[in-house]
Enzyme design. Structure first.
Site, PDB file in Angstrom:
ATOM      1  N   SER A 111       0.870  -1.557   0.013  1.00  0.00           N
ATOM      2  CA  SER A 111      -0.079   0.238  -0.309  1.00  0.00           C
ATOM      3  C   SER A 111       1.337   1.491  -0.128  1.00  0.00           C
ATOM      4  O   SER A 111       1.663   1.460   0.914  1.00  0.00           O
ATOM      5  CB  SER A 111      -0.890   0.277   1.444  1.00  0.00           C
ATOM      6  OG  SER A 111      -1.239   0.715   1.677  1.00  0.00           O
ATOM      7  N   TYR A 133      -1.408   5.556  -5.154  1.00  0.00           N
ATOM      8  CA  TYR A 133      -2.329   7.202  -5.327  1.00  0.00           C
ATOM      9  C   TYR A 133      -1.567   7.897  -6.387  1.00  0.00           C
ATOM     10  O   TYR A 133      -0.550   8.216  -5.598  1.00  0.00           O
ATOM     11  CB  TYR A 133      -2.666   7.492  -4.347  1.00  0.00           C
ATOM     12  CG  TYR A 133      -3.403   6.329  -2.943  1.00  0.00           C
ATOM     13  CD1 TYR A 133      -5.015   5.853  -4.142  1.00  0.00           C
ATOM     14  CD2 TYR A 133      -3.201   5.687  -1.804  1.00  0.00           C
ATOM     15  CE1 TYR A 133      -5.723   5.117  -3.250  1.00  0.00           C
ATOM     16  CE2 TYR A 133      -4.391   4.572  -1.143  1.00  0.00           C
ATOM     17  CZ  TYR A 133      -5.385   4.655  -1.984  1.00  0.00           C
ATOM     18  OH  TYR A 133      -6.491   3.580  -1.223  1.00  0.00           O
ATOM     19  N   THR A 159      -4.410   2.503  -8.341  1.00  0.00           N
ATOM     20  CA  THR A 159      -5.235   2.228  -7.703  1.00  0.00           C
ATOM     21  C   THR A 159      -7.231   3.403  -8.030  1.00  0.00           C
ATOM     22  O   THR A 159      -6.206   5.060  -7.784  1.00  0.00           O
ATOM     23  CB  THR A 159      -5.934   2.433  -6.203  1.00  0.00           C
ATOM     24  OG1 THR A 159      -5.109   0.994  -5.250  1.00  0.00           O
ATOM     25  CG2 THR A 159      -6.927   1.884  -5.732  1.00  0.00           C
ATOM     26  N   LYS A 254      -6.577  -1.199 -10.643  1.00  0.00           N
ATOM     27  CA  LYS A 254      -7.000  -1.776  -9.372  1.00  0.00           C
ATOM     28  C   LYS A 254      -8.585  -0.857  -9.484  1.00  0.00           C
ATOM     29  O   LYS A 254      -8.042   0.534  -8.593  1.00  0.00           O
ATOM     30  CB  LYS A 254      -6.734  -2.024  -8.304  1.00  0.00           C
ATOM     31  CG  LYS A 254      -7.090  -2.262  -7.060  1.00  0.00           C
ATOM     32  CD  LYS A 254      -5.689  -2.596  -5.865  1.00  0.00           C
ATOM     33  CE  LYS A 254      -6.710  -3.092  -4.521  1.00  0.00           C
ATOM     34  NZ  LYS A 254      -7.428  -2.388  -3.366  1.00  0.00           N
ATOM     35  N   HIS A 278     -13.165  -1.965  -3.553  1.00  0.00           N
ATOM     36  CA  HIS A 278     -11.783  -1.734  -2.333  1.00  0.00           C
ATOM     37  C   HIS A 278     -12.703  -2.811  -1.040  1.00  0.00           C
ATOM     38  O   HIS A 278     -12.161  -1.768  -0.268  1.00  0.00           O
ATOM     39  CB  HIS A 278     -11.961   0.038  -1.820  1.00  0.00           C
ATOM     40  CG  HIS A 278     -10.520   0.443  -1.871  1.00  0.00           C
ATOM     41  ND1 HIS A 278      -9.648   0.625  -2.635  1.00  0.00           N
ATOM     42  CD2 HIS A 278     -10.702   0.763  -0.733  1.00  0.00           C
ATOM     43  CE1 HIS A 278      -8.616   1.954  -1.581  1.00  0.00           C
ATOM     44  NE2 HIS A 278      -8.922   1.038  -0.282  1.00  0.00           N
TER      45      HIS A 278
HETATM   46  C1  LIG Z   1      -8.043  -2.212   6.593  1.00  0.00           C
HETATM   47  C2  LIG Z   1      -8.209  -1.715   5.261  1.00  0.00           C
HETATM   48  C3  LIG Z   1      -7.350  -0.595   3.853  1.00  0.00           C
HETATM   49  C4  LIG Z   1      -6.931  -0.905   2.786  1.00  0.00           C
HETATM   50  N1  LIG Z   1      -6.226  -0.003   2.490  1.00  0.00           N
HETATM   51  C5  LIG Z   1      -5.906   0.502   0.834  1.00  0.00           C
HETATM   52  C6  LIG Z   1      -4.841   0.855   0.598  1.00  0.00           C
HETATM   53  O1  LIG Z   1      -4.295   1.597   0.886  1.00  0.00           O
HETATM   54  N2  LIG Z   1      -4.659   0.880  -1.118  1.00  0.00           N
HETATM   55  C7  LIG Z   1      -5.810   0.162  -1.948  1.00  0.00           C
HETATM   56  O2  LIG Z   1      -5.202  -0.283  -2.954  1.00  0.00           O
HETATM   57  N3  LIG Z   1      -6.360  -1.028  -1.380  1.00  0.00           N
HETATM   58  C8  LIG Z   1      -6.982  -0.471   0.072  1.00  0.00           C
HETATM   59  N4  LIG Z   1      -7.560  -1.633   0.718  1.00  0.00           N
HETATM   60  C9  LIG Z   1      -8.303  -2.347  -0.373  1.00  0.00           C
HETATM   61  C10 LIG Z   1      -8.012  -4.199  -0.785  1.00  0.00           C
HETATM   62  O3  LIG Z   1      -6.685  -3.667  -1.364  1.00  0.00           O
HETATM   63  C11 LIG Z   1      -8.940  -5.120  -1.718  1.00  0.00           C
HETATM   64  O4  LIG Z   1      -9.745  -4.202  -2.295  1.00  0.00           O
HETATM   65  C12 LIG Z   1     -10.431  -5.325  -0.129  1.00  0.00           C
HETATM   66  O5  LIG Z   1      -9.516  -5.294   1.110  1.00  0.00           O
HETATM   67  C13 LIG Z   1     -10.567  -6.419  -0.764  1.00  0.00           C
HETATM   68  O6  LIG Z   1     -11.793  -6.602   0.102  1.00  0.00           O
HETATM   69  P1  LIG Z   1     -11.693  -8.260   1.354  1.00  0.00           P
HETATM   70  O7  LIG Z   1     -11.102  -6.730   2.690  1.00  0.00           O
HETATM   71  O8  LIG Z   1     -12.910  -8.538   1.211  1.00  0.00           O
HETATM   72  O9  LIG Z   1     -10.441  -8.822   0.777  1.00  0.00           O
HETATM   73  C14 LIG Z   1      -7.998  -1.689   1.931  1.00  0.00           C
HETATM   74  C15 LIG Z   1      -9.177  -2.610   2.556  1.00  0.00           C
HETATM   75  C16 LIG Z   1      -8.916  -2.955   4.436  1.00  0.00           C
HETATM   76  C17 LIG Z   1     -10.034  -3.451   4.921  1.00  0.00           C
END
Ligand SMILES: Cc1cc2nc3c(=O)[nH]c(=O)nc-3n(C[C@H](O)[C@H](O)[C@H](O)COP(=O)(O)O)c2cc1C
Length: 385
Positions: A111, A133, A159, A254, A278
């Protein structure tokens, strides 16, 4: 379904432990979604509309889960999704997850908001991609690209579903974004989790190591607020063309949820896409990711690789996604729970649990490798609704 969220599938014990170990505001930060959390629930619900058809007498003595995705070869069809601030969940930080990605020979996204800097994570020798980002200040974006190239990541993930950050009620309730000046109730909440607190104190550095060089703010939450505000809401497809020009390595987009966007990304030269909402943290209400996968698959017609994330919690979910043409699945919360519960050991448990279930389902469906699952397609599945 649990009282306040979708079911956690094979990860329910780890999720429970993570919630017991973490201060409420971090547990809620992981679990929560935007607005009414309908999208969050829909991601899980979408998988319940499919089943995998049992088949017999097909010699399933050897099951091979190897997959080739985005030009990389992984032992399992798994990609660990980028998760912001994960280093706050356990003192072993994101390095624990990178080590497990290396051990299991799978991919992982770092991330932008990683507590550990990408330069420190590449030492794990995992197949890492830097999630980017695009910032208002393009010099920052250029520097992120430069760093991703110089430190040896295998590519970048851009993303595109975060033009703004929507209300996440749990975070508002917990004052998540205002933690830099903890209120008394917040202090009290942190003190009820002494093991987590001891780890955080041991870890020391109160900064977002991947990006703290781009802000003068001090403290994790202040830095996060500052950098989140820098994510560029004017971003459009022309900027993506600019980015394609500025980065000549592996580029994955993404946050694709519409066939037209998938086509556009492909036309602009993306090497792959991640179908994602997301994890229900952005648009609410939105469809579940599995609901939109078939239309997106049809649009791109096999010309670029597709990964799907959102609600993957069981081996059957993985097989269903592969049968509907995903090259691999990705997941965020499961590894965050594993990390919070037991550090490296917890992330390892997440990967072992899911691998075991995928093997079970493939064997009982008479499908011996991931390519065979994809070739079988819908013939391997039984729609339920
Ligand atoms: C706590 C948390 C923080 C996240 N931070 C980012 C991030 O910094 N960048 C990003 O592209 N996606 C982020 N995501 C989305 C995840 O990459 C992913 O798309 C998502 O968790 C998938 O769903 P799931 O948690 O049900 O497996 C985050 C998700 C969570 C749960």
């Amino acid at each position: 379904m649990t009282a306040d969220g979708p079911d956690d599938g094979t990860f329910s014990n780890l999720a429970r432990k993570a919630r017991r170990r973490l201060p409420r505001l971090f547990a809620d930060y992981i679990d929560g979604g935007a607005h009414g959390e309908h999208t969050l629930h829909r991601n899980r619900a979408a998988f319940t509309r499919w089943s995998v058809t049992p088949r017999g007498l097909r010699d399933v003595s050897s099951i091979d889960l190897t997959t080739t995705c985005f030009g990389r070869t992984w032992r399992l069809p798994f990609f660990l999704a980028p998760v912001g601030f994960a280093g706050m969940f356990h003192a072993q930080d994101e390095a624990a997850t990178a080590h497990m990605a290396a051990r299991h020979s799978i991919g992982m996204g770092i991330s932008t908001f990683s507590i550990a800097a990408m330069e420190d994570l590449v030492a794990s020798e995992a197949d890492l991609m830097a999630q980017i980002y695009v910032m208002r200040d393009r010099a920052v974006t250029r520097d992120l690209l430069e760093r991703a190239k110089n430190c040896g990541t295998s590519g970048i993930i851009v993303t595109i579903d975060t033009a703004i950050t929507p209300v996440r009620e749990r975070d508002v309730r917990n004052g998540f974004l205002h933690l830099s000046r903890p209120t008394l109730p917040q202090m009290a909440s942190l003190l009820t989790r002494p093991r987590w607190l001891a780890g955080a104190v041991r870890q020391g550095g109160n900064r977002v190591g991947n990006i703290d060089r781009y802000t003068t703010s001090r403290g994790i939450m202040a830095q996060a607020r500052d950098l989140t505000a820098q994510i560029d809401p004017t971003l459009d497809w022309d900027d993506l063309a600019w980015l394609r020009d500025a980065w000549n390595g592996l580029l994955v987009i993404k946050g694709i949820m519409h066939p037209a966007d998938a086509l556009r990304a492909m036309t602009l030269g993306a090497d792959g896409i991640i179908v994602s909402n997301h994890g229900g943290r952005q648009m609410d209400p939105a469809p579940g990711t599995l609901d939109v996968l078939p239309a997106i698959t049809e649009a791109v017609g096999g010309r670029i690789d597709i990964v799907i994330d959102g609600g993957i919690r069981r081996g059957g979910d993985v097989v269903t996604a592969l049968a509907l043409s995903a090259k691999a699945v990705s997941f965020g919360r499961p590894w965050a729970w594993g990390l919070a519960a037991h550090g490296e050991r917890g992330v390892n448990a997440v990967l072992e649990l899911l691998e075991r279930e995928v093997r079970d389902v493939m064997a009982l469906a008479g499908l011996c490798d991931t390519e065979t699952v994809r070739k079988a397609g819908r013939a391997a599945l039984w729609p339920l609704a």
